[in-house]
Design a protein around this motif. Structure first.
Motif, PDB file in Angstrom:
ATOM      1  N   GLU A  64      -5.671  -2.939  -1.442  1.00  0.00           N
ATOM      2  CA  GLU A  64      -5.671  -4.158  -0.630  1.00  0.00           C
ATOM      3  C   GLU A  64      -4.586  -4.105   0.442  1.00  0.00           C
ATOM      4  OE1 GLU A  64      -7.680  -4.973  -4.437  1.00  0.00           O
ATOM      5  OE2 GLU A  64      -5.691  -4.176  -3.997  1.00  0.00           O
ATOM      6  N   GLU A  65      -3.411  -3.567   0.103  1.00  0.00           N
ATOM      7  CA  GLU A  65      -2.335  -3.444   1.095  1.00  0.00           C
ATOM      8  C   GLU A  65      -2.735  -2.484   2.205  1.00  0.00           C
ATOM      9  OE1 GLU A  65       1.874  -3.853  -1.103  1.00  0.00           O
ATOM     10  OE2 GLU A  65       0.518  -2.378  -2.014  1.00  0.00           O
ATOM     11  N   ALA A  66      -3.390  -1.384   1.858  1.00  0.00           N
ATOM     12  CA  ALA A  66      -3.865  -0.431   2.869  1.00  0.00           C
ATOM     13  C   ALA A  66      -4.938  -1.079   3.738  1.00  0.00           C
ATOM     14  CB  ALA A  66      -4.394   0.837   2.208  1.00  0.00           C
ATOM     15  N   ALA A  67      -5.811  -1.889   3.145  1.00  0.00           N
ATOM     16  CA  ALA A  67      -6.844  -2.597   3.908  1.00  0.00           C
ATOM     17  C   ALA A  67      -6.210  -3.591   4.878  1.00  0.00           C
ATOM     18  CB  ALA A  67      -7.804  -3.308   2.965  1.00  0.00           C
ATOM     19  N   ARG A  68      -5.184  -4.304   4.439  1.00  0.00           N
ATOM     20  CA  ARG A  68      -4.493  -5.252   5.336  1.00  0.00           C
ATOM     21  C   ARG A  68      -3.847  -4.518   6.505  1.00  0.00           C
ATOM     22  NH1 ARG A  68      -2.640  -7.241   0.459  1.00  0.00           N
ATOM     23  NH2 ARG A  68      -3.943  -8.919  -0.281  1.00  0.00           N
ATOM     24  N   TRP A  69      -3.307  -3.320   6.248  1.00  0.00           N
ATOM     25  CA  TRP A  69      -2.705  -2.534   7.317  1.00  0.00           C
ATOM     26  C   TRP A  69      -3.766  -2.211   8.381  1.00  0.00           C
ATOM     27  CZ3 TRP A  69      -3.654   2.270   9.358  1.00  0.00           C
ATOM     28  CH2 TRP A  69      -2.684   2.773  10.234  1.00  0.00           C
ATOM     29  N   ILE A  70      -4.963  -1.825   7.952  1.00  0.00           N
ATOM     30  CA  ILE A  70      -6.052  -1.534   8.897  1.00  0.00           C
ATOM     31  C   ILE A  70      -6.414  -2.794   9.677  1.00  0.00           C
ATOM     32  CG2 ILE A  70      -8.519  -0.951   9.070  1.00  0.00           C
ATOM     33  CD1 ILE A  70      -8.002   1.005   6.675  1.00  0.00           C
ATOM     34  N   GLU A  71      -6.506  -3.919   9.001  1.00  0.00           N
ATOM     35  CA  GLU A  71      -6.865  -5.177   9.657  1.00  0.00           C
ATOM     36  C   GLU A  71      -5.863  -5.567  10.740  1.00  0.00           C
ATOM     37  OE1 GLU A  71      -9.021  -7.311   5.832  1.00  0.00           O
ATOM     38  OE2 GLU A  71      -7.117  -8.112   6.567  1.00  0.00           O
ATOM     39  N   CYS A  72      -4.643  -5.135  10.629  1.00  0.00           N
ATOM     40  CA  CYS A  72      -3.571  -5.536  11.553  1.00  0.00           C
ATOM     41  C   CYS A  72      -3.398  -4.586  12.734  1.00  0.00           C
ATOM     42  CB  CYS A  72      -2.254  -5.685  10.793  1.00  0.00           C
ATOM     43  SG  CYS A  72      -2.278  -7.061   9.642  1.00  0.00           S
ATOM     44  N   ARG A  73      -4.398  -3.795  13.061  1.00  0.00           N
ATOM     45  CA  ARG A  73      -4.311  -2.910  14.234  1.00  0.00           C
ATOM     46  C   ARG A  73      -4.688  -3.710  15.469  1.00  0.00           C
ATOM     47  NH1 ARG A  73      -0.792  -0.423  12.841  1.00  0.00           N
ATOM     48  NH2 ARG A  73      -0.839  -1.991  11.288  1.00  0.00           N
ATOM     49  N   VAL A  74      -3.844  -4.676  15.824  1.00  0.00           N
ATOM     50  CA  VAL A  74      -4.028  -5.537  16.990  1.00  0.00           C
ATOM     51  C   VAL A  74      -2.709  -5.612  17.748  1.00  0.00           C
ATOM     52  CG1 VAL A  74      -5.846  -6.917  15.903  1.00  0.00           C
ATOM     53  CG2 VAL A  74      -3.482  -7.648  15.710  1.00  0.00           C
ATOM     54  N   GLY A  75      -2.770  -6.099  18.986  1.00  0.00           N
ATOM     55  CA  GLY A  75      -1.556  -6.257  19.783  1.00  0.00           C
ATOM     56  C   GLY A  75      -0.838  -4.934  19.971  1.00  0.00           C
ATOM     57  N   GLU A  76       0.438  -4.901  19.651  1.00  0.00           N
ATOM     58  CA  GLU A  76       1.223  -3.671  19.825  1.00  0.00           C
ATOM     59  C   GLU A  76       0.784  -2.565  18.875  1.00  0.00           C
ATOM     60  OE1 GLU A  76       5.084  -4.635  17.029  1.00  0.00           O
ATOM     61  OE2 GLU A  76       5.083  -5.352  19.098  1.00  0.00           O
TER      62      GLU A  76
END
Length: 100
Positions: A64-76
């Motif tokens: 789940e933590e790795a999935a959240r990291w992928i989801e946060c590929r926005v902005g910078e």
């Protein structure tokens, strides 16, 4: 007590310890794999005009933590100049599906 945020990313189990994101609608491809120590790492790739741009996460204790990291590929944290965009219908289905 902090409420845990649900993960939007959907994954298909390709093989033992290797999962591919199935609901990304941007031009990105994303994977989660398990390293030799049992930690989870996210990878996001996008084809650019000059080749590929990719980023790999640090090691996480949970998928789940790795999935959240992928989801946060926005902005910078964007790759290829665009955010990772996912489709979801919040139907309560499991995050991980077995490959057909």
């Amino acid at each position: 007590m902090e409420k845990e945020r649900k993960v939007m990313l959907k994954l298909v189990k390709v093989s033992e310890g290797f999962y591919k994101a199935s609901n990304i609608v941007s031009d990105h491809t994303a994977f989660i794999d398990t390293d030799m120590l049992g930690s989870f790492r996210g990878t996001v790739e996008i084809k650019t005009e000059t080749g590929f741009d990719a980023d790999e996460s640090e090691a996480f204790d949970s998928i789940e933590e790795a999935a959240r990291w992928i989801e946060c590929r926005v902005g910078e944290n964007e790759l290829g100049g665009q955010p990772v965009i996912m489709s979801t219908n919040f139907d309560g289905s499991p995050m991980i599906e077995e490959a057909a």
